[in-house]
Design a protein around this motif. Structure first.
Motif, mmCIF file in Angstrom:
data_model
loop_
_atom_site.group_PDB
_atom_site.id
_atom_site.type_symbol
_atom_site.label_atom_id
_atom_site.label_comp_id
_atom_site.label_asym_id
_atom_site.label_seq_id
_atom_site.Cartn_x
_atom_site.Cartn_y
_atom_site.Cartn_z
ATOM 1 N N VAL A 31 0.862 -1.172 0.000
ATOM 2 C CA VAL A 31 0.000 0.000 0.000
ATOM 3 C C VAL A 31 0.902 1.226 0.000
ATOM 4 C CG1 VAL A 31 -1.711 1.311 1.317
ATOM 5 C CG2 VAL A 31 -1.860 -1.192 1.218
ATOM 6 N N GLU A 32 0.611 2.156 -0.915
ATOM 7 C CA GLU A 32 1.381 3.397 -1.019
ATOM 8 C C GLU A 32 0.429 4.582 -0.970
ATOM 9 O OE1 GLU A 32 3.119 2.932 -4.877
ATOM 10 O OE2 GLU A 32 4.846 1.871 -4.087
ATOM 11 N N GLY A 33 0.953 5.726 -0.579
ATOM 12 C CA GLY A 33 0.173 6.955 -0.646
ATOM 13 C C GLY A 33 -0.006 7.352 -2.091
ATOM 14 N N GLY A 34 -1.157 7.930 -2.410
ATOM 15 C CA GLY A 34 -1.401 8.387 -3.772
ATOM 16 C C GLY A 34 -2.665 7.785 -4.334
ATOM 17 N N GLY A 35 -2.836 7.891 -5.622
ATOM 18 C CA GLY A 35 -4.054 7.399 -6.251
ATOM 19 C C GLY A 35 -5.181 8.398 -6.074
ATOM 20 N N CYS A 36 -6.272 8.156 -6.737
ATOM 21 C CA CYS A 36 -7.372 9.127 -6.695
ATOM 22 C C CYS A 36 -8.156 9.078 -5.395
ATOM 23 C CB CYS A 36 -8.303 8.930 -7.891
ATOM 24 S SG CYS A 36 -8.955 7.265 -8.066
ATOM 25 N N SER A 37 -7.935 8.058 -4.542
ATOM 26 C CA SER A 37 -8.679 7.958 -3.282
ATOM 27 C C SER A 37 -7.794 8.096 -2.042
ATOM 28 C CB SER A 37 -9.425 6.629 -3.225
ATOM 29 O OG SER A 37 -10.401 6.563 -4.220
ATOM 30 N N GLY A 38 -6.512 8.360 -2.201
ATOM 31 C CA GLY A 38 -5.632 8.574 -1.048
ATOM 32 C C GLY A 38 -4.544 7.533 -0.894
ATOM 33 N N PHE A 39 -4.888 6.253 -1.094
ATOM 34 C CA PHE A 39 -3.910 5.170 -1.052
ATOM 35 C C PHE A 39 -4.081 4.350 -2.319
ATOM 36 C CE2 PHE A 39 -4.820 5.972 3.449
ATOM 37 C CZ PHE A 39 -3.545 6.104 3.955
ATOM 38 N N GLN A 40 -3.014 3.658 -2.711
ATOM 39 C CA GLN A 40 -3.119 2.792 -3.867
ATOM 40 C C GLN A 40 -2.359 1.498 -3.608
ATOM 41 O OE1 GLN A 40 -1.618 5.019 -7.162
ATOM 42 N NE2 GLN A 40 0.473 5.016 -6.440
ATOM 43 N N TYR A 41 -2.808 0.436 -4.246
ATOM 44 C CA TYR A 41 -2.148 -0.854 -4.138
ATOM 45 C C TYR A 41 -1.031 -0.954 -5.155
ATOM 46 C CZ TYR A 41 -6.424 -2.162 -1.651
ATOM 47 O OH TYR A 41 -7.472 -2.220 -0.774
ATOM 48 N N GLU A 42 0.043 -1.575 -4.754
ATOM 49 C CA GLU A 42 1.103 -1.946 -5.686
ATOM 50 C C GLU A 42 1.189 -3.457 -5.636
ATOM 51 O OE1 GLU A 42 5.781 -1.231 -6.753
ATOM 52 O OE2 GLU A 42 5.093 -0.786 -4.744
ATOM 53 N N ILE A 43 0.991 -4.090 -6.773
ATOM 54 C CA ILE A 43 1.017 -5.544 -6.865
ATOM 55 C C ILE A 43 2.022 -5.905 -7.939
ATOM 56 C CG2 ILE A 43 -0.341 -7.612 -7.355
ATOM 57 C CD1 ILE A 43 -2.839 -6.005 -6.518
ATOM 58 N N LYS A 44 3.037 -6.670 -7.561
ATOM 59 C CA LYS A 44 4.082 -7.038 -8.526
ATOM 60 C C LYS A 44 4.803 -8.289 -8.058
ATOM 61 C CE LYS A 44 7.660 -4.186 -6.366
ATOM 62 N NZ LYS A 44 8.631 -3.116 -6.573
ATOM 63 N N LEU A 45 5.521 -8.931 -8.969
ATOM 64 C CA LEU A 45 6.383 -10.044 -8.595
ATOM 65 C C LEU A 45 7.685 -9.464 -8.076
ATOM 66 C CD1 LEU A 45 5.881 -12.637 -11.471
ATOM 67 C CD2 LEU A 45 4.871 -12.620 -9.194
ATOM 68 N N ASP A 46 8.163 -10.003 -6.951
ATOM 69 C CA ASP A 46 9.320 -9.416 -6.284
ATOM 70 C C ASP A 46 9.986 -10.483 -5.424
ATOM 71 O OD1 ASP A 46 11.082 -7.429 -5.506
ATOM 72 O OD2 ASP A 46 9.669 -6.406 -4.194
ATOM 73 N N ASP A 47 11.132 -10.134 -4.883
ATOM 74 C CA ASP A 47 11.804 -10.981 -3.899
ATOM 75 C C ASP A 47 11.276 -10.635 -2.518
ATOM 76 O OD1 ASP A 47 13.595 -12.201 -5.794
ATOM 77 O OD2 ASP A 47 14.737 -10.337 -5.808
ATOM 78 N N ALA A 48 11.241 -11.619 -1.646
ATOM 79 C CA ALA A 48 10.825 -11.376 -0.261
ATOM 80 C C ALA A 48 11.933 -10.633 0.471
ATOM 81 C CB ALA A 48 10.512 -12.691 0.430
#
Length: 107
Positions: A31-48
């Protein structure tokens, strides 16, 4: 006490289909700050990372960083396949409103 997010069988199956675990990758939900409603999801493939919550089934992993975890308490991470496209989705009981595309929300 905050309950960790849940991951559906469909989401784990999709990760297996795309070979995420075989590549040593996990699905990162943040979850990051931003987007049109205040917070936005970031979903991606990544290392733990070391401080991530790791949810694992059948060799497939979903990871959530410690900062995002309170925003995703008791959320459901799923995979949706519809005529308009396929994507990982989040049903978040903490969100009081969200945008039309479902990628941003407010609390």
């Amino acid at each position: 006490m905050n309950l960790p997010p849940k991951v559906t069988d469909r989401a784990y199956e999709r990760l297996a289909e795309i070979g995420a675990g075989a590549q040593g990758k996990a699905l990162r939900v943040a979850v990051e700050g931003g987007g049109c409603s205040g917070f936005q999801y970031e979903i991606k493939l990544d290392d733990a990372a070391e401080d991530d919550l790791v949810l694992e089934r059948a060799g497939e992993r979903v990871v959530v960083d410690s900062v995002s975890l309170p925003f995703l308490a008791d959320a459901v991470i799923d995979f949706s396949e519809e005529l308009i496209g396929a994507r990982f989705t989040i049903e978040n009981p903490n969100a009081t409103s969200s945008c039309g595309c479902g990628t941003s929300f407010s609390i």
